[in-house]
Design a protein around this motif. Structure first.
Motif, PDB file in Angstrom:
ATOM      1  N   VAL A 179       0.833  -1.204   0.000  1.00 33.99           N
ATOM      2  CA  VAL A 179       0.000   0.000   0.000  1.00 33.99           C
ATOM      3  C   VAL A 179       0.868   1.254   0.000  1.00 33.99           C
ATOM      4  O   VAL A 179       0.614   2.193  -0.766  1.00 33.99           O
ATOM      5  CB  VAL A 179      -0.978  -0.014   1.200  1.00 33.99           C
ATOM      6  CG1 VAL A 179      -1.627   1.332   1.401  1.00 33.99           C
ATOM      7  CG2 VAL A 179      -2.032  -1.092   0.991  1.00 33.99           C
TER       8      VAL A 179
ATOM      9  N   MET B  78       0.927   4.064  -2.989  1.00 32.01           N
ATOM     10  CA  MET B  78       0.605   5.478  -2.754  1.00 32.01           C
ATOM     11  C   MET B  78       1.718   6.387  -3.275  1.00 32.01           C
ATOM     12  O   MET B  78       1.456   7.507  -3.699  1.00 32.01           O
ATOM     13  CB  MET B  78       0.369   5.736  -1.264  1.00 32.01           C
ATOM     14  CG  MET B  78      -0.869   5.055  -0.708  1.00 32.01           C
ATOM     15  SD  MET B  78      -2.401   5.493  -1.538  1.00 32.01           S
ATOM     16  CE  MET B  78      -2.757   7.048  -0.778  1.00 32.01           C
TER      17      MET B  78
ATOM     18  N   GLY C  62      -6.696   4.121  -5.580  1.00 32.55           N
ATOM     19  CA  GLY C  62      -7.624   4.272  -4.469  1.00 32.55           C
ATOM     20  C   GLY C  62      -7.679   3.011  -3.621  1.00 32.55           C
ATOM     21  O   GLY C  62      -7.110   1.976  -3.960  1.00 32.55           O
ATOM     22  N   ARG C  63      -8.402   3.128  -2.529  1.00 31.70           N
ATOM     23  CA  ARG C  63      -8.519   2.010  -1.593  1.00 31.70           C
ATOM     24  C   ARG C  63      -9.089   0.762  -2.252  1.00 31.70           C
ATOM     25  O   ARG C  63      -8.606  -0.344  -2.009  1.00 31.70           O
ATOM     26  CB  ARG C  63      -9.411   2.397  -0.419  1.00 31.70           C
ATOM     27  CG  ARG C  63      -8.805   3.411   0.497  1.00 31.70           C
ATOM     28  CD  ARG C  63      -9.855   3.890   1.524  1.00 31.70           C
ATOM     29  NE  ARG C  63      -9.318   4.973   2.296  1.00 31.70           N
ATOM     30  CZ  ARG C  63      -8.735   4.817   3.475  1.00 31.70           C
ATOM     31  NH1 ARG C  63      -8.649   3.627   4.007  1.00 31.70           N
ATOM     32  NH2 ARG C  63      -8.263   5.850   4.121  1.00 31.70           N
TER      33      ARG C  63
ATOM     34  N   ALA D 178      -7.106  -2.744  -2.453  1.00 35.70           N
ATOM     35  CA  ALA D 178      -7.695  -3.900  -1.767  1.00 35.70           C
ATOM     36  C   ALA D 178      -7.890  -5.058  -2.743  1.00 35.70           C
ATOM     37  O   ALA D 178      -7.624  -6.218  -2.410  1.00 35.70           O
ATOM     38  CB  ALA D 178      -9.018  -3.510  -1.129  1.00 35.70           C
TER      39      ALA D 178
ATOM     40  N   ASP E   2      -8.459  -5.141   5.355  1.00 40.53           N
ATOM     41  CA  ASP E   2      -9.253  -4.101   6.026  1.00 40.53           C
ATOM     42  C   ASP E   2      -8.397  -3.310   7.007  1.00 40.53           C
ATOM     43  O   ASP E   2      -8.466  -2.076   7.053  1.00 40.53           O
ATOM     44  CB  ASP E   2     -10.448  -4.716   6.750  1.00 40.53           C
ATOM     45  CG  ASP E   2     -11.487  -5.284   5.801  1.00 40.53           C
ATOM     46  OD1 ASP E   2     -11.474  -4.894   4.606  1.00 40.53           O
ATOM     47  OD2 ASP E   2     -12.300  -6.114   6.237  1.00 40.53           O
TER      48      ASP E   2
ATOM     49  N   MET F  62      -5.969  -1.068   5.044  1.00 38.89           N
ATOM     50  CA  MET F  62      -6.675   0.025   4.373  1.00 38.89           C
ATOM     51  C   MET F  62      -7.095   1.101   5.371  1.00 38.89           C
ATOM     52  O   MET F  62      -7.076   2.290   5.051  1.00 38.89           O
ATOM     53  CB  MET F  62      -7.910  -0.496   3.634  1.00 38.89           C
ATOM     54  CG  MET F  62      -7.607  -1.306   2.397  1.00 38.89           C
ATOM     55  SD  MET F  62      -6.782  -0.359   1.128  1.00 38.89           S
ATOM     56  CE  MET F  62      -5.222  -1.154   1.073  1.00 38.89           C
ATOM     57  N   GLU F  63      -7.447   0.696   6.576  1.00 38.51           N
ATOM     58  CA  GLU F  63      -7.816   1.671   7.608  1.00 38.51           C
ATOM     59  C   GLU F  63      -6.617   2.499   8.059  1.00 38.51           C
ATOM     60  O   GLU F  63      -6.771   3.614   8.542  1.00 38.51           O
ATOM     61  CB  GLU F  63      -8.457   0.972   8.808  1.00 38.51           C
ATOM     62  CG  GLU F  63      -9.860   0.484   8.545  1.00 38.51           C
ATOM     63  CD  GLU F  63     -10.801   1.577   8.090  1.00 38.51           C
ATOM     64  OE1 GLU F  63     -10.817   2.660   8.701  1.00 38.51           O
ATOM     65  OE2 GLU F  63     -11.527   1.351   7.097  1.00 38.51           O
TER      66      GLU F  63
ATOM     67  N   VAL G 198      -4.426   3.772   6.125  1.00 39.23           N
ATOM     68  CA  VAL G 198      -4.149   4.821   5.135  1.00 39.23           C
ATOM     69  C   VAL G 198      -5.016   6.033   5.470  1.00 39.23           C
ATOM     70  O   VAL G 198      -6.246   5.944   5.448  1.00 39.23           O
ATOM     71  CB  VAL G 198      -4.464   4.335   3.700  1.00 39.23           C
ATOM     72  CG1 VAL G 198      -4.273   5.449   2.685  1.00 39.23           C
ATOM     73  CG2 VAL G 198      -3.642   3.127   3.338  1.00 39.23           C
TER      74      VAL G 198
ATOM     75  N   ARG H 231      -7.238   9.209   5.234  1.00 37.44           N
ATOM     76  CA  ARG H 231      -8.144   9.724   4.181  1.00 37.44           C
ATOM     77  C   ARG H 231      -7.542  10.963   3.514  1.00 37.44           C
ATOM     78  O   ARG H 231      -7.704  11.153   2.321  1.00 37.44           O
ATOM     79  CB  ARG H 231      -9.509  10.072   4.776  1.00 37.44           C
ATOM     80  CG  ARG H 231     -10.263   8.908   5.339  1.00 37.44           C
ATOM     81  CD  ARG H 231     -11.007   8.193   4.266  1.00 37.44           C
ATOM     82  NE  ARG H 231     -11.682   7.027   4.849  1.00 37.44           N
ATOM     83  CZ  ARG H 231     -12.224   6.091   4.125  1.00 37.44           C
ATOM     84  NH1 ARG H 231     -12.188   6.167   2.817  1.00 37.44           N
ATOM     85  NH2 ARG H 231     -12.795   5.061   4.682  1.00 37.44           N
TER      86      ARG H 231
ATOM     87  N   GLU I 269      -5.043   9.852   0.868  1.00 35.70           N
ATOM     88  CA  GLU I 269      -5.729   9.348  -0.320  1.00 35.70           C
ATOM     89  C   GLU I 269      -6.323  10.498  -1.126  1.00 35.70           C
ATOM     90  O   GLU I 269      -6.228  10.528  -2.350  1.00 35.70           O
ATOM     91  CB  GLU I 269      -6.825   8.361   0.081  1.00 35.70           C
ATOM     92  CG  GLU I 269      -7.550   7.772  -1.109  1.00 35.70           C
ATOM     93  CD  GLU I 269      -8.686   6.851  -0.726  1.00 35.70           C
ATOM     94  OE1 GLU I 269      -9.028   6.000  -1.559  1.00 35.70           O
ATOM     95  OE2 GLU I 269      -9.247   7.005   0.385  1.00 35.70           O
TER      96      GLU I 269
ATOM     97  N   ASP J 280     -13.266   6.173  -4.710  1.00 29.48           N
ATOM     98  CA  ASP J 280     -14.724   6.096  -4.592  1.00 29.48           C
ATOM     99  C   ASP J 280     -15.374   7.365  -5.143  1.00 29.48           C
ATOM    100  O   ASP J 280     -14.758   8.424  -5.217  1.00 29.48           O
ATOM    101  CB  ASP J 280     -15.156   5.798  -3.157  1.00 29.48           C
ATOM    102  CG  ASP J 280     -14.788   6.880  -2.161  1.00 29.48           C
ATOM    103  OD1 ASP J 280     -15.096   8.043  -2.433  1.00 29.48           O
ATOM    104  OD2 ASP J 280     -14.208   6.539  -1.119  1.00 29.48           O
TER     105      ASP J 280
END
Length: 192
Positions: free
Chosen positions: A103, A107, A113-114, A118, A132, A135-136, A138, A140, A143, A180
């Motif tokens: 990850v 980046m 993106g997430r 994933a 999960d 990803m948490e 990272v 916001r 991103e 997203d």
């Protein structure tokens, strides 16, 4: 003669190894050399371990990637399990560390993106719980900053077309990268 077969240049009869008859004077005379020896499980596991170490020498890999590699190389399940256990014991295989590193690299070098990251981790065999968790971790804001830089790049790239198409193409490019829609909409509002 029907009970005999050739195995790597030696005649084998009911599990006993003989010299090839062409080596012995007086064709047809065979000398008993003892039972055929096959590598035991420990040797196969060590061989699988050594092969996996070479494979891991190129870049870090997930447990699933190493298992699939060893399967392709013809190792049986027992040897693979023992090799994997040993590799994990020494810390050469750690899916959590791999996912975190993957990850961070994404980046920096090839921003996504997430959702896209994933998906890539899932394809590499990382457990959903680990995905999960990583990803948490990272932020916001990070991103969003990455998505903003990419949006500006794409928005500039499509300057030749009308404004509506330019916005649409920029949004689609961000969506393909796994960001997203909520984030994409916020960024597009800032651009226009």
């Amino acid at each position: 003669m029907s009970n005999m077969c050739i195995l790597q240049g030696f005649q084998v009869v009911f599990g006993m190894k003989y010299l090839p008859s062409s080596v012995i004077p007086g064709k047809g005379v065979k000398i008993y050399m003892g039972p055929v020896s096959y590598p035991d499980e420990g040797q196969k596991a060590d061989e699988a371990y050594q092969r996996a170490l070479r494979y891991l020498g190129f870049r870090p890999r997930t447990q699933k990637e190493v298992e699939e590699y060893l399967k392709r190389k013809g190792f049986d399940r027992g040897a693979i399990e023992k090799a994997i256990e040993k590799l994990k014991g020494y810390g050469f295989i750690d899916d959590r560390a791999f996912a975190s590193s993957w990850v961070n690299s994404r980046m920096r070098n090839n921003p996504k993106g997430r959702a896209a990251m994933a998906r890539e981790l899932k394809q590499k065999g990382v457990d959903a719980e680990i995905i999960d968790e990583v990803m948490e971790s990272v932020p916001r804001e990070q991103e969003e900053a990455v998505a903003n830089r990419l949006a500006q790049k794409y928005y500039e790239r499509y300057r030749e077309v009308n404004e509506r198409e330019r916005v649409y193409k920029t949004a689609q490019a961000l969506a393909r990268r796994g960001f997203d829609w909520e984030l994409i909409q916020r960024i597009i509002r800032r651009l226009t």
